[in-house]
Design an enzyme around this catalytic site. Structure first.
Site, short mmCIF file in Angstrom:
data_model
loop_
_atom_site.label_atom_id
_atom_site.label_comp_id
_atom_site.label_asym_id
_atom_site.label_seq_id
_atom_site.Cartn_x
_atom_site.Cartn_y
_atom_site.Cartn_z
N PRO A 9 48.86 14.56 -6.64
CG PRO A 9 46.91 15.55 -5.87
CD PRO A 9 47.67 14.25 -5.84
NE ARG A 17 52.53 22.29 -5.08
CZ ARG A 17 52.05 21.31 -4.35
NH1 ARG A 17 52.60 20.10 -4.41
NH2 ARG A 17 51.02 21.50 -3.56
CE1 TYR A 22 55.07 20.73 -0.71
CE2 TYR A 22 54.41 22.65 -2.01
CZ TYR A 22 54.10 21.66 -1.09
OH TYR A 22 52.84 21.58 -0.56
CG ASN A 71 53.78 13.37 -0.86
OD1 ASN A 71 52.66 13.70 -0.48
ND2 ASN A 71 54.79 14.23 -0.93
CB ALA A 74 45.89 18.09 -2.34
CD GLU A 95 50.39 10.12 5.67
OE1 GLU A 95 49.91 9.30 6.49
OE2 GLU A 95 49.96 11.30 5.57
#
Ligand code: DQA
Length: 137
Positions: A9, A17, A22, A71, A74, A95
């Site tokens: 998400p 964002r 990021y 990834n 959240a 991950e």
């Protein structure tokens, strides 16, 4: 070699964002660079904001692909379901996180993915995805 990047998400908003965390690049631009850099890899990309859709995709690719770069964003910190899906499949999962989650809020220090991942790459910006890809190669 068949590898898929699965993003969770809000990662569809990369470039817009919180750029201080990021970065300024869209994932579409980064992904096309990555594909150009590794032409021998059959590299795919999937993104969803919906937990169940991410689980469906993990199950769908998890017995035939050579690697998953995940990834879960959240959901990393909340989703027993995604952790179970990673555990249930045969394809190895790396991950990744763009930011150093351990340098951020405490709730980001927990991951339901890590224990079932082959490896973890955290905090190298978008480069985290390339490092994960290299680990499969
Ligand atoms: C993230 C870190 C998560 O804590 C956050 O919820 C994200 C992105 C990262 O790549 O740094 O959405 O997974």
């Amino acid at each position: 070699m068949k590898i898929i990047i699965i993003n969770g998400p809000n990662l569809n908003l990369l470039g817009k964002r919180e750029p201080e965390i990021y970065g300024n690049m869209t994932f579409a631009d980064y992904f096309s660079e990555l594909k150009q850099r590794y032409p021998s890899v059959a590299l795919e990309y999937y993104q969803s904001n919906i937990e169940g859709e991410l689980i469906d995709k993990i199950q769908q690719v998890g017995f035939s692909y050579d690697g998953i770069i995940l990834n879960a964003a959240a959901y990393t910190h909340t989703s027993v379901g995604i952790g179970d899906a990673v555990n249930a499949i045969a394809t190895p999962v790396i991950e990744v996180h763009i930011s150093n989650t351990f340098a951020r809020e405490t709730f980001r220090h927990q991951s339901f993915v890590s224990a079932n991942a082959k490896g973890i790459i955290i905090g190298f910006g978008l480069k985290s995805y390339e490092l994960a890809l290299q680990s499969f190669l």
